[in-house]
Enzyme design. Structure first.
Site, short mmCIF file in Angstrom:
data_model
loop_
_atom_site.label_atom_id
_atom_site.label_comp_id
_atom_site.label_asym_id
_atom_site.label_seq_id
_atom_site.Cartn_x
_atom_site.Cartn_y
_atom_site.Cartn_z
N VAL A 227 0.86 -1.18 0.00
CA VAL A 227 0.00 0.00 0.00
C VAL A 227 0.90 1.23 0.00
CG1 VAL A 227 -1.54 1.39 1.47
CG2 VAL A 227 -2.07 -1.00 1.04
N CYS A 228 0.47 2.25 -0.70
CA CYS A 228 1.17 3.53 -0.73
C CYS A 228 2.61 3.35 -1.23
CB CYS A 228 1.10 4.17 0.66
SG CYS A 228 1.40 5.97 0.67
N THR A 229 3.58 4.02 -0.59
CA THR A 229 4.96 3.93 -1.08
C THR A 229 5.62 2.60 -0.74
OG1 THR A 229 5.78 5.05 0.92
CG2 THR A 229 5.28 6.43 -1.00
N THR B 116 0.57 3.28 -6.37
CA THR B 116 1.22 3.80 -5.18
C THR B 116 0.63 5.18 -4.89
OG1 THR B 116 3.38 4.21 -4.13
CG2 THR B 116 3.16 4.89 -6.42
#
Length: 248
Positions: free
Chosen positions: A117-119, A137
């Site tokens: 998830v995300c970065t 991302t």
């Protein structure tokens, strides 16, 4: 480079009482709490979730909340149903931590699902696990995905074979429910969603740069310039999947 053929993924028959899914969530200093708390909440009724770091020392997230790992890299099961990486302002240190990258490369080679998830996608990519895959991302670093061999996709949850990547932070809940539907079935995911009362009605229409006022986008972009610069330089110097550099 084309993505390698994904391993066959079997739906887990929890109704038989056979077992729970084995999920490893990587922790690291200054990871984002909500990145893993959302998926954790969605999955935990159906999974044994291991919070993994190189030691059992408390890990301080980037919001200041302390989380205790439940096992070390060495203690983590070799065969996992899900390998998961959150994002966070500590992403650069995670990318430069060869023990962490070696753990991800090793477990990712066997996990049924390799996820983030995300970065966290950049950390996965640094371990060579997104080369040739489509991935999502956080919007602010989406253009960095080609540095790790991934094709950036502007979607909240991106599925490519057994790679499932979520967008920024709150997308972790959507990611967790999507993954749960694949691991078990849609009814299990819907039950988890209802239990969380996940029916978003945000008070402001500012959750994406296309929606937020320009001044807000500029303010946040300025705030994130330092960490984004750090991770950009780290990835430009990195050969994805290279786990032979000195440990830092």
């Amino acid at each position: 480079m084309a993505a390698e053929t994904s391993p066959a993924v079997e739906t887990i028959d929890f109704s038989s009482g056979r077992r729970k899914a084995q999920v490893a969530m990587l922790l690291y200093p200054d990871c984002t709490l909500l990145d893993f708390a959302g998926p954790h909440t969605a999955l935990v009724p159906y999974a044994d979730i291991h919070l993994v770091w190189e030691t059992l020392d408390p890990v301080i997230t980037d919001s200041g909340v302390t989380v205790h790992p439940t096992m070390t890299f060495e203690q983590c099961p070799a065969e996992l149903d899900v390998l998961f990486v959150p994002g966070g302002t500590g992403q650069t240190r995670a990318v430069l931590n060869q023990k962490a990258l070696h753990f991800l490369t090793d477990r990712g080679a066997q996990a049924k699902y390799v996820t983030s998830v995300c970065t966290g996608a950049l950390v996965l990519g640094a371990a060579g696990l997104l080369n040739g895959y489509r991935a999502g991302t956080h919007w602010s670093v989406r253009d960095l995905l080609p540095l790790v061999g991934a094709t950036p996709v502007n979607e909240r949850v991106v599925i490519d074979g057994n790679r499932i990547t979520g967008g920024g932070i709150t997308a972790g809940i959507d990611f967790g429910l999507t993954l749960l539907a694949k691991l078990v079935d849609e009814e299990a995911a819907q039950t988890s969603q209802l239990a969380m009362e996940y029916a978003p009605e945000p008070p402001f229409d500012a959750g994406l740069p296309e929606q937020a006022p320009p001044a807000v986008v500029e303010r946040l972009t300025t705030m994130m310039a330092g960490p984004i610069g750090e991770i950009t330089r780290a990835l430009e110097d990195l050969r994805p999947g290279d786990t032979d550099r000195p440990i830092r």
